[in-house]
Design a protein around this motif. Sequence first.
Motif, PDB file in Angstrom:
ATOM      1  N   PHE A 382       0.830  -1.212   0.000  1.00 45.17           N
ATOM      2  CA  PHE A 382       0.000   0.000   0.000  1.00 45.17           C
ATOM      3  C   PHE A 382       0.862   1.258   0.000  1.00 45.17           C
ATOM      4  N   ASP A 383       2.160   1.097  -0.086  1.00 46.46           N
ATOM      5  CA  ASP A 383       3.072   2.225  -0.124  1.00 46.46           C
ATOM      6  C   ASP A 383       2.813   3.199   1.025  1.00 46.46           C
ATOM      7  N   VAL A 384       2.735   2.651   2.238  1.00 48.70           N
ATOM      8  CA  VAL A 384       2.497   3.483   3.425  1.00 48.70           C
ATOM      9  C   VAL A 384       3.815   4.114   3.845  1.00 48.70           C
ATOM     10  N   LYS A 385       3.819   5.419   4.005  1.00 48.61           N
ATOM     11  CA  LYS A 385       5.042   6.082   4.456  1.00 48.61           C
ATOM     12  C   LYS A 385       5.039   6.121   5.977  1.00 48.61           C
ATOM     13  N   LYS A 403      -4.665   4.309   4.610  1.00 47.89           N
ATOM     14  CA  LYS A 403      -4.153   3.167   3.848  1.00 47.89           C
ATOM     15  C   LYS A 403      -3.980   1.958   4.760  1.00 47.89           C
ATOM     16  N   VAL A 404      -3.414   2.185   5.950  1.00 53.71           N
ATOM     17  CA  VAL A 404      -3.206   1.070   6.880  1.00 53.71           C
ATOM     18  C   VAL A 404      -4.546   0.445   7.252  1.00 53.71           C
ATOM     19  N   PHE A 433      -4.678   6.141  -4.556  1.00 53.26           N
ATOM     20  CA  PHE A 433      -4.307   4.792  -4.160  1.00 53.26           C
ATOM     21  C   PHE A 433      -5.491   4.056  -3.531  1.00 53.26           C
ATOM     22  N   ILE A 434      -6.210   4.784  -2.667  1.00 49.43           N
ATOM     23  CA  ILE A 434      -7.346   4.169  -1.976  1.00 49.43           C
ATOM     24  C   ILE A 434      -8.452   3.818  -2.969  1.00 49.43           C
ATOM     25  N   TYR A 435      -8.707   4.704  -3.930  1.00 50.53           N
ATOM     26  CA  TYR A 435      -9.717   4.395  -4.944  1.00 50.53           C
ATOM     27  C   TYR A 435      -9.345   3.128  -5.705  1.00 50.53           C
ATOM     28  N   GLN A 436      -8.059   3.046  -6.065  1.00 48.93           N
ATOM     29  CA  GLN A 436      -7.630   1.857  -6.798  1.00 48.93           C
ATOM     30  C   GLN A 436      -7.814   0.594  -5.956  1.00 48.93           C
TER      31      GLN A 436
ATOM     32  N   ILE B   2       9.388   1.518   4.415  1.00 49.22           N
ATOM     33  CA  ILE B   2       9.738   1.556   5.829  1.00 49.22           C
ATOM     34  C   ILE B   2      11.079   2.242   5.981  1.00 49.22           C
ATOM     35  N   ILE B   3      11.087   3.273   6.794  1.00 52.67           N
ATOM     36  CA  ILE B   3      12.351   3.958   7.020  1.00 52.67           C
ATOM     37  C   ILE B   3      12.890   3.457   8.351  1.00 52.67           C
TER      38      ILE B   3
END
Lengths: 828, 322
Positions: A382-385, A403-404, A433-436, B2-3
């Motif tokens: 989900f490419d969560v930063k 996203k999480v 991203f969430i829509y996808q 992940i950093i």
Amino acid sequence: MPQDIRLRVVGVSKRFPGVWALRHVSFDVLAGEVHGLVGENGAGKSTLMGIASGALAPDEGVVSVNGVDVSADPDLVRARGLAIVRQEPALMPDLSVAENIFLGVGAERRPRPSEMNLWAQRLLGEWDPDTNIDAAERVDLMNAQQRFIIEIVKALAGDPTVLVLDEPTEHLMSDDVGRLFDRIRALTRRGVGVVYISHRIREVRSIADRVTVLREGQSQGTHDIASLTEKDIVALIVGKAVNHEFPEKQPPQSGGRDRLEVRGLSGEGFSEVSLSVRPGEILGLAGMDGQGKREFVAGLVGLTAGRGQIVLDGTAIRPGSSSHTAAAGLQYLSGSRHRDGMFAELSVRENFSYRTLRNIARAGVIRREAETAAAEAAVRSFDVKTPGVEAPIGALSGGNQQKVLIAGILAADPRVVIVDEPTQGVDIGARVFIYQAIVEAARRGISFIVVSSDAGELAGLCHRVAVFSRGHIVGELAGAEVSESAIISAVLTSGSDRRRQGGTESLGHRVLKWFAGNWAPLATVATIILALGLYAGISNEFYLTSRSIGGMLALVAALAMVACGQQALMLIGGIDLSVGPLMGLTTVVMSFFFVKDMPLEMQLAGWVALFGVAIAVGLLNWALVDPLGMHPMMATLATFMVLQSVSLVLRPTPAGMIDFEFLDAVNTRWAFLPVAALLALAVALALDAALFRSGLGIKLRGFGSRADAARVAGINPRLMRLLAYVGCSVLAVAAGVMMIGQVGVGDAMSGNDYTLASIAAAVVGGASLFGGRGSFLGAFLGALLITQINVVTTFLSLTDGWRSVLLGVMIVTAVAAYSRARKMVVAA
Amino acid sequence: MIIRSRPPAVGEFGWIWIALVLLVGVSALVAPSAIGLASVYSMLPFASVLVLLAIGQTLVVQQRGLDMSVAAIVTIAGLLVAKFSVLTGSPMVGVVLTCAVCGAAGILNGLLVARIGISPIVATLATGALYFGVARILSGGSAMPIPPSLQALAQARLLGAPVLFYVAAVLVVVVSLVLRSTVVGRRFIAVGSNIAAARAQGTRTAAYQIGSYAVAGVCYAIAGIALAGFIGYATPTAGSSYLLPSIAAVVVGGTPFTGGKGSVVATAGAAMFMTLLDQLVLSLGASPAMQLLAQAVAIIIAVSIRRLPNPAKLLGRHRRLA
């Protein structure tokens, strides 16, 4: 000419994490005009009004009211004549209607407190001569539309030069809308500038002179209303840019039976709602706030009680149980992440896996490696930063939080997902991203119900959209009909008249209302005192004699006094555990100054010392709680120990006989009545008079009732807390002086039992630990009842044990009755 | 993405161990007798009782509650075990029945809080009075002897340390493991952290709230039995002095009143810390009054130190991504 500009907003920008809420917005509101402010949800209207009211500070730009820069100063905004009618009224629920209006206007406009009810009733009468609002009633008894009218009347009472109305017709019935429009026209004739914020374009067109359109935080210009058609305004609101953010819709699987079928579901705020969703279908729910879409969802997922049928893949689910609903495969994600969407202080990992605990556990034990691996995989896909899966989710930006949470729901292998505002507070990248993710999951056969106030979002995402109004589904758009403008127009044109609620009150409700009121605890406790006294008098002829009653009252004085102190703190939602040791310290201090043959100046010094102790302890408690931010329980527990220790150092064992003349003075009787008890009663009555009849008392109760609304009314929270803590300590020291009549020496431990007894007395007398409720007379009567139980049990030859049992049962019964009644009356 | 690279932080539950080590060090320097074998032996049984109580209090605080009835339940547990042992003729049956009754008392607390909606302080204040009353009625106001077998057990030593210490240690480990690594524990923490969110995700929140008071009741029961067994008799006032220390241990251990996260291990460390602090103050020849002052200072420092900006956190804030 500058004096003709009532409100001026110049180049205002505001950035929240991840999103620009406002970007270089400028507009002027002229004297005598109605200035419409329109835009979709999230366009920045409420942020702009927050800035104009001074509640929010802009990152850039200036707001001036009548030519004075007022940026980020709510008090100055008010003083310069700007009043806001909020969509969610800023009212203090435990205060009366009149008191709310009283606090809502500037100090110079307030009437004398004794004339407050008449004054407020007159103002309400000016709004509607046939008003059904009684100025003397508490606000928590009012329904949404009544509260909104109170908010309007409050704003008008301040005689504003700029009036901001935020979605004013949302809670009003049509006759009140008419009244509002008449009033707006009268105000503008007098040169008032009115800002009119609304979704409803038709309404804005009928009342506004000019209109400013906001879209995604940017102004689309200010226009003369006459120069725009309804269509033009919609075009400005929606924007011409084609949305590329939505993935292409996949048609839901055809054939087969419905995944979810709801038949005739009714509950609080919605009735007889029926709908169905097929596998892989995304159903949107549209409608104004308060028209039932969110209420329906709460009922559907079992958070509120509901009646009707919910069938998931042929199996019925019992309404009203969120655990059953979730177990059946219906997963719900709230639109308010901080309130009930996530566990802010728990880690990304824990939030992600909460819905899948059973899958990653063996025999109830969570397999930590599997959990971490799954969370890390989700974070990657989900490419969560995030700094890592162990970071608290609350530290992430809104988009990453969402996203999480969505990753967690999808991992739970749901059959139907219900998402409320999927992209609230989410930046544009995460939004795409969430829509996808939603569309992708739907393609795999998961059904979605999406609630959103963003028509563009519904149009881009949903196969079908159901429109709510007045708690029913009033229309449905499907296939090619699902477009942003079609949804907006369906929502705006759906009738939203409100029916007048209630009528005559049932007897049951009136009884409840009385029990929830300020005087019920007094009457209840007084009745119990009399009944108990009568019973004891019949059982034992010595009870109802002046000797025994005088003796009992002598014991009441100290407890009543300290209970009043405790009540003062409970009014603001605090508590003081240190009162008992403070009473002990009082006797210790007295044992140094008020001994036999002490010269007068030493006695005077004693009084000064006592007063100094009271102020110092109050300040200590306040300092620990307010500037240091300790929980009141912890802070006063620490003070408890400090005071106890000081007392024990001064008097390791009880010593220092107090002068008999002084003791006699404390124990003086008037006829058979102890003067100390009469004094305590007088103090309680005087404090009540101040509490209910003075501006300061009303402020204190208002602050305890709802701190944020009190802040809006210009009440200083620090000052209120200081007042309560110091007041409590002063009363506790006074109680210690009264207690010396029984103790007679300096005894460090002599007051300790009073801590819990004072709390008990205050709550039996009607105080609530949540603040805003109770009275000092109630605390006095509570103290009287507790003392009476102690005394009566000896007259009835009951042992200590029975006395304690009786006390416990009585506290539980009294408090349960009050809190039950308060809850039910608010719900009704 | 992940950093990585987070500097190790002390964390809210780490401070107590630093404090405990410091305190032991200071004691060794200024009053070696305070940590001598003799005083540790005399201290450990009572410290263990406090640990047992504080475990229960921690669980309740994690559910945003507070249990003022702890003193009453401890008292009643001692009396009940004496009474039940005589009635049934078996001390073991007596222990089991006592735990059951105290658990039920906890359930009553939980029902008043979770179902009736009374604030925890008031509810447990009232039930505390109720249970104290029952204790008085049961005992008739006088002390009751504990069966010799139970006394022997409570006073026994194993590998030099009192058995009570092992009981407390085992319970700390069990509760901590359950909270840390089971589904039930995770849900328990989540309900305490945000009850509305837990409900929205399908958790039966009332069960966890009531459960916390019930388990706490059982912890108090074990503490009460241990205390009565160690002293040899049960009195109607045995537990009175334990209410404030049990709350203080939770606070000093670092479990916040805002619910959710908590640590029974840190609480246990704090209980040890507070007991040792008392011992140190006494060995220095100060009066019992100074014990209270030292405790108050410990509480204030414990709360303030966690409010200091954590250097690791400050760094992290710069790195936080929008």
